[in-house]
Design a protein around this motif. Structure first.
Motif, PDB file in Angstrom:
ATOM      1  N   GLU A 246     -11.103  34.587 -24.363  1.00  0.00           N
ATOM      2  CA  GLU A 246     -12.037  35.553 -23.781  1.00  0.00           C
ATOM      3  C   GLU A 246     -13.321  35.491 -24.616  1.00  0.00           C
ATOM      4  O   GLU A 246     -13.294  35.815 -25.798  1.00  0.00           O
TER       5      GLU A 246
ATOM      6  N   SER B  44      -7.031  36.753  -7.722  1.00  0.00           N
ATOM      7  CA  SER B  44      -6.969  37.739  -8.810  1.00  0.00           C
ATOM      8  C   SER B  44      -7.289  37.051 -10.122  1.00  0.00           C
ATOM      9  O   SER B  44      -7.242  35.810 -10.218  1.00  0.00           O
TER      10      SER B  44
ATOM     11  N   SER C  73     -13.336  36.909 -11.924  1.00  0.00           N
ATOM     12  CA  SER C  73     -12.756  37.696 -10.839  1.00  0.00           C
ATOM     13  C   SER C  73     -13.368  39.090 -10.759  1.00  0.00           C
ATOM     14  O   SER C  73     -14.172  39.352  -9.879  1.00  0.00           O
ATOM     15  N   LYS C  74     -13.035  39.963 -11.703  1.00  0.00           N
ATOM     16  CA  LYS C  74     -13.343  41.397 -11.541  1.00  0.00           C
ATOM     17  C   LYS C  74     -14.688  41.717 -10.861  1.00  0.00           C
ATOM     18  O   LYS C  74     -14.695  42.300  -9.812  1.00  0.00           O
TER      19      LYS C  74
ATOM     20  N   MET D 213     -13.211  39.564 -17.395  1.00  0.00           N
ATOM     21  CA  MET D 213     -13.806  40.861 -17.724  1.00  0.00           C
ATOM     22  C   MET D 213     -15.248  40.734 -18.198  1.00  0.00           C
ATOM     23  O   MET D 213     -16.088  41.577 -17.879  1.00  0.00           O
TER      24      MET D 213
ATOM     25  N   HIS E 179      -4.684  37.883 -20.758  1.00  0.00           N
ATOM     26  CA  HIS E 179      -5.132  37.008 -19.678  1.00  0.00           C
ATOM     27  C   HIS E 179      -4.484  37.335 -18.340  1.00  0.00           C
ATOM     28  O   HIS E 179      -4.685  36.607 -17.374  1.00  0.00           O
ATOM     29  N   GLY E 180      -3.699  38.420 -18.278  1.00  0.00           N
ATOM     30  CA  GLY E 180      -3.104  38.825 -17.012  1.00  0.00           C
ATOM     31  C   GLY E 180      -1.641  39.187 -17.166  1.00  0.00           C
ATOM     32  O   GLY E 180      -1.095  39.169 -18.274  1.00  0.00           O
TER      33      GLY E 180
ATOM     34  N   SER F 159      -5.555  37.081 -12.897  1.00  0.00           N
ATOM     35  CA  SER F 159      -4.376  36.374 -13.408  1.00  0.00           C
ATOM     36  C   SER F 159      -4.242  35.006 -12.747  1.00  0.00           C
ATOM     37  O   SER F 159      -3.981  33.996 -13.405  1.00  0.00           O
TER      38      SER F 159
ATOM     39  N   TRP G  72     -12.696  48.160 -14.707  1.00  0.00           N
ATOM     40  CA  TRP G  72     -13.631  47.097 -15.073  1.00  0.00           C
ATOM     41  C   TRP G  72     -14.149  46.254 -13.927  1.00  0.00           C
ATOM     42  O   TRP G  72     -14.786  45.234 -14.147  1.00  0.00           O
TER      43      TRP G  72
HETATM   44  C1  LIG Z   1      -8.144  41.878 -16.006  1.00  0.00           C
HETATM   45  C2  LIG Z   1      -8.083  40.579 -16.704  1.00  0.00           C
HETATM   46  C3  LIG Z   1      -7.288  39.526 -16.213  1.00  0.00           C
HETATM   47  C4  LIG Z   1      -6.359  39.692 -15.050  1.00  0.00           C
HETATM   48  O1  LIG Z   1      -7.028  39.971 -13.857  1.00  0.00           O
HETATM   49  P1  LIG Z   1      -6.221  40.608 -12.631  1.00  0.00           P
HETATM   50  O2  LIG Z   1      -7.201  40.572 -11.502  1.00  0.00           O
HETATM   51  O3  LIG Z   1      -5.855  42.007 -13.051  1.00  0.00           O
HETATM   52  O4  LIG Z   1      -5.021  39.758 -12.390  1.00  0.00           O
HETATM   53  C5  LIG Z   1      -7.350  38.305 -16.859  1.00  0.00           C
HETATM   54  N1  LIG Z   1      -8.131  38.126 -17.941  1.00  0.00           N
HETATM   55  C6  LIG Z   1      -8.898  39.101 -18.436  1.00  0.00           C
HETATM   56  C7  LIG Z   1      -9.766  38.827 -19.619  1.00  0.00           C
HETATM   57  C8  LIG Z   1      -8.891  40.376 -17.850  1.00  0.00           C
HETATM   58  O5  LIG Z   1      -9.624  41.364 -18.378  1.00  0.00           O
END
Ligand SMILES: *Cc1c(COP(=O)(O)O)cnc(C)c1O
Length: 421
Positions: free
Chosen positions: A201, A108, A263-264, A238, A142-143, A110, A50
């Motif tokens: 989310e 990250s 983040s992602k 995400m 959430h991580g 998390s 993702w």
């Molecule tokens: C992936 C994700 C996280 C955690 O992110 P990391 O970078 O893997 O620590 C937190 N919240 C949501 C909604 C995610 O999809």
């Protein structure tokens, strides 16, 4: 022994090493594809968990990373700043929902959520009206840190660590026809005035099974949190960066949360970086002549300049390229393919939000550890397609450069898979 001695020392994430076949090494990434050591090209239909938005190694982002690496490595981020972080922060505030005013960097998803929870508790504590209760939605993720596992759905993923997890309040997921139950549950919790934050989310619950709910409900949750002075934390780790069809999912509800986690796709998937955005109220609650009221958090690699250069280039790609048009085209392709799958009785809950398409395979054995998911995954791998079902839930979340041909092949393979397992 020699065979064993050759085994890699690497311990991979979410992997049962006893049963997982040997790992293929990826030697190169381009656009929507990974190339493995045998020269096979694999369609990355889940954007490498993702993160990849525009496509692997977008030239503008790669160049920005190269240029930054000529001048910078890590730089301490207390006492000093750097122009790359400043420009990323300004750029984020420009595009974020109106009202977001401050940017806290970490590394990250998390961590960005941990930071959000600490900001929320700090907000109330510094105003001498402490609150510590957190409300979350059923099925959320959430991580994987202790704090974020505590806020996520409980299950096989985290039962071992249960003794260390803290309690949170949970409201039901707003299943169709049951929306009011979910909204009322939030209101009942918030009425106690003990709830520091509602962590959610927006529009799509990712790891919890690509569960989707309409934008008007997010607006309802926002109305309730505002009414009872509960902070709303939008975990857009995400959902942001176009995944749901708009730059941020919150836009579709016309809301501004108090705190927002990204983040992602922040670096378009090139390098690890995260931010937690907040309103002036949350920031200002930490202003004082008393040093004990500062925000006590840091990651060693906070605001890494090279990662910031990638994030800045990502913002430029969003500004200069027709990213939303690409996203709309991808969404249209999903839509047409899903219409056909709706006629197949082996699929249920066929659903879509922007570039994310998901469906459930109607089988007896559900759940993340079910054999169905494993069988599907190895079938997809044999067809050079990277899809990792969540139990019986199959989803596609490709990079935005994926073509109609890529998508059509992926859907044809999904159809073939259900006939083969
Ligand atoms: C992936 C994700 C996280 C955690 O992110 P990391 O970078 O893997 O620590 C937190 N919240 C949501 C909604 C995610 O999809």
């Amino acid at each position: 022994m020699t065979a064993l001695a050759k085994r890699s020392p690497i311990w991979h994430p979410f992997t049962q090493h006893q049963t997982e076949p040997s790992f293929k090494k990826i030697i190169r990434t381009d656009g929507a594809y990974l190339t493995d050591e045998d020269g096979q090209r694999i369609f990355d239909a889940i954007s490498s968990w993702w993160v990849t938005t525009h496509g692997h190694r977008h030239p503008r982002i790669t160049q920005a990373i190269q240029a930054a690496a000529e001048r910078f490595d890590q730089v301490i981020f207390a006492e000093y700043s750097h122009h790359l972080a400043e420009e990323v922060a300004e750029g984020l505030i420009d595009v974020a929902p109106p009202g977001m005013a401050h940017v806290f960097f970490s590394d990250s998803g998390s961590t960005s959520v941990e930071v959000a929870l600490k900001m929320a508790l700090g907000f109330f504590s510094n105003r001498r009206a402490p609150r510590s209760s957190i409300v979350v939605m059923e099925h959320s993720y959430h991580g994987d840190t202790i704090g974020t596992m505590s806020t996520g759905a409980r299950g096989v993923f985290n039962s071992t660590y249960e003794p260390l997890l803290f309690d949170v309040e949970r409201i039901p997921f707003p299943e169709p026809g049951e929306e009011q139950r979910s909204i009322d549950a939030l209101e009942v919790h918030c009425q106690t005035r003990a709830v520091a934050a509602f962590l959610v989310e927006p529009l799509v619950l990712g790891a919890g099974g690509m569960k989707m709910y309409p934008p008007r409900l997010l607006a309802e949750y926002r109305r309730i949190t505002a009414q009872y002075d509960t902070l709303m934390i939008a975990d857009e780790v995400m959902t942001a960066w176009g995944r749901t069809g708009t730059l941020f999912a919150c836009e579709q509800s016309g809301i501004t949360p108090d705190i927002m986690c990204l983040s992602k796709g922040l670096t378009a998937g090139a390098l690890p970086l995260a931010v937690t955005l907040c309103t002036p109220e949350v920031f200002e609650a930490h202003l004082s002549d008393d040093r004990a009221r500062m925000f006590f958090h840091s990651s060693s690699y906070t605001a890494n300049p090279i990662a910031c250069a990638a994030a800045l280039a990502n913002l430029e790609v969003w500004r200069d390229e027709p990213v939303l048009t690409r996203i709309q085209n991808l969404a249209d392709l999903h839509h047409d393919q899903l219409e056909a799958l709706r006629l197949n009785p082996r699929f249920v809950n066929v659903r879509q939000q922007g570039t994310i398409a998901a469906l459930d395979l109607s089988v007896q054995a559900k759940g993340y550890l079910s054999e169905t998911g494993q069988k599907l995954r190895s079938f997809f791998r044999s067809k050079k397609l990277l899809i990792r079902p969540l139990g019986n839930i199959i989803y596609l979340m490709p990079p935005y450069c994926a073509t109609a041909e890529d998508l059509n092949l992926a859907y044809a393979t999904i159809n073939e898979a259900v006939d083969n397992i």
